[in-house]
Design an enzyme around this catalytic site. Sequence first.
Site, PDB file in Angstrom:
ATOM      1  N   TYR A  47       1.116  -0.952   0.075  1.00 11.12           N
ATOM      2  CA  TYR A  47      -0.174   0.226   0.282  1.00 11.12           C
ATOM      3  C   TYR A  47       0.756   1.350  -0.147  1.00 11.12           C
ATOM      4  O   TYR A  47       1.783   0.915   0.913  1.00 11.12           O
ATOM      5  CB  TYR A  47      -1.302  -0.241   1.198  1.00 11.12           C
ATOM      6  CG  TYR A  47      -1.697   1.196   1.210  1.00 11.12           C
ATOM      7  CD1 TYR A  47      -2.944   1.406   0.578  1.00 11.12           C
ATOM      8  CD2 TYR A  47      -1.197   2.175   2.787  1.00 11.12           C
ATOM      9  CE1 TYR A  47      -3.944   2.229   0.831  1.00 11.12           C
ATOM     10  CE2 TYR A  47      -2.351   3.084   2.738  1.00 11.12           C
ATOM     11  CZ  TYR A  47      -3.267   3.220   1.678  1.00 11.12           C
ATOM     12  OH  TYR A  47      -3.997   4.733   2.019  1.00 11.12           O
ATOM     13  N   ASP A  82       9.419   2.800  -0.802  1.00  6.76           N
ATOM     14  CA  ASP A  82       8.664   3.986  -0.233  1.00  6.76           C
ATOM     15  C   ASP A  82       8.764   3.321   1.554  1.00  6.76           C
ATOM     16  O   ASP A  82       8.720   2.106   1.915  1.00  6.76           O
ATOM     17  CB  ASP A  82       7.245   2.819  -0.192  1.00  6.76           C
ATOM     18  CG  ASP A  82       6.342   4.426   0.421  1.00  6.76           C
ATOM     19  OD1 ASP A  82       6.458   4.578   1.150  1.00  6.76           O
ATOM     20  OD2 ASP A  82       4.878   3.556   0.191  1.00  6.76           O
ATOM     21  N   LYS A 137       4.796   9.683   8.390  1.00  8.62           N
ATOM     22  CA  LYS A 137       4.225   9.108   9.935  1.00  8.62           C
ATOM     23  C   LYS A 137       5.902   9.441  10.799  1.00  8.62           C
ATOM     24  O   LYS A 137       5.308  10.552  11.518  1.00  8.62           O
ATOM     25  CB  LYS A 137       4.255   8.061   9.909  1.00  8.62           C
ATOM     26  CG  LYS A 137       3.468   6.693   8.988  1.00  8.62           C
ATOM     27  CD  LYS A 137       2.899   5.409   8.458  1.00  8.62           C
ATOM     28  CE  LYS A 137       2.253   4.850   7.606  1.00  8.62           C
ATOM     29  NZ  LYS A 137       0.441   4.400   8.494  1.00  8.62           N
TER      30      LYS A 137
END
Length: 441
Positions: free
Chosen positions: A154, A249, A277
């Site tokens: 994702y 990523d 994050k």
Amino acid sequence: MIDFNEPVGYPADAPASQELFDRAAAIVPGGVNSPVRAFRAVGGTPRFMVRGEGPWLFDADGRRYVDLVCSWGPLLLGHAHPEVVAAIQAAAARGTSFGTPTPGEVELAEELVSRTAAEQVRLVNSGTEATMSAIRLARGFTGRSKIVKFAGCYHGHVDALLAAAGSGVATLALPDSPGVTGAGASETIVLKYNDLDAVAQAFETHGEDIAAVITEAAAGNMGVVAPLPGYNAGLAEIAHRHGALLIMDEVMTGFRVSRGGWQGLDPVDADLWTFGKVMGGGLPAAAFGGRADVMSKLAPAGPVYQAGTLSGNPLACAAGLATLRLADDALYARLDATAATIGQLAAKALAGAGVPHRLATAGSMFSIFFTDAEVRDYDDARRQNTAAFKAFFHSMLSQGVYLPPSAFESWFVSGAIDDDALDHIAAALPGAARAAAAATS
Ligand SMILES: Cc1ncc(COP(=O)(O)O)c(C=O)c1O
């Protein structure tokens, strides 16, 4: 023992989670502002949290939980760390946003560059923005259109990356979500994770059209599935042989699994990285970065357009910097030890109750798959017994341990988890394992 029915620290007449959820559902689709919060995978009422302190979360119903979600990764230091709170308060007192460059952005960018192989970075507001922008930049730099991604990875809700169908051989993907056009998704090639042969084969067929391969540095969105040894390096080699870029990523792994993220554990010659994050310390901040010759194609230095009203927001930069400055080798050692302890306790409890399971780890990220078969890709992950997870989850929740409400998510630890929190988790696990066993039989 803690009495979980005892209200903790706020008025007894606070609206309970169910009432808040009902009110939300009337005016917010599904009652939540991000789907996985809705508990659809596990059933029941999502808990509305009112406060966090160190390793603990407190809900609107008067219960407290050891938090093993940590806001889906950002809270490396736990909730309301005094130094992070002080940094945010000081920044807020100076003004919340100027729409001009600020010193904090320079300091945060320098911190990111000092920890990673990225030569230049651009700050954005979310991981989705980071991957979307990295893909546009890769396409602009190479003059090519196709993107390779892996099933089960994702990268945020970017149109081109919401295609996860297909496995094994190169598949021109169908969109996963209504609203994503076939044209957008047709530029995305979805391959099986951890399968370099599939990547080589896709490049044989489409090599001249592929702008970039994007992969989670270590997959955490199908449960935790670490790359096989040499897999990420193999991706770099194949992509570069064909003139394509590799986008790593690290939105989830970045600054969480080591000082430099996954690249600190498994350095690979990628061209671009995405971060999010942890680097925002619980406020919205993210980034993409990489080779200077690629990054310099971004506006205003170059022609690839990318912008943001609140990018590099002073509060987010202050929270991120305060967090990263406390994220030293000692903290990462502590996170590793805490994750190993919890993972082993969970595995022991499940083994004791005879529940088939696999403890999967990637640095201090980990999850439990409710299967006894090896999990190397999304198909493997989907073969697990989600009913067992559901029973396990609800038992842990009722005993005051907050796990991600899905079997396909990483568990996250924070440096705030102390012996008291660990004891609490240890006490809850045997009952949860028995609940999972009952759901398995
Ligand atoms: C690996 C990865 N990339 C990108 C994203 C998207 O980040 P955001 O939710 O901040 O848009 C996520 C979110 O979970 C992620 O795990």
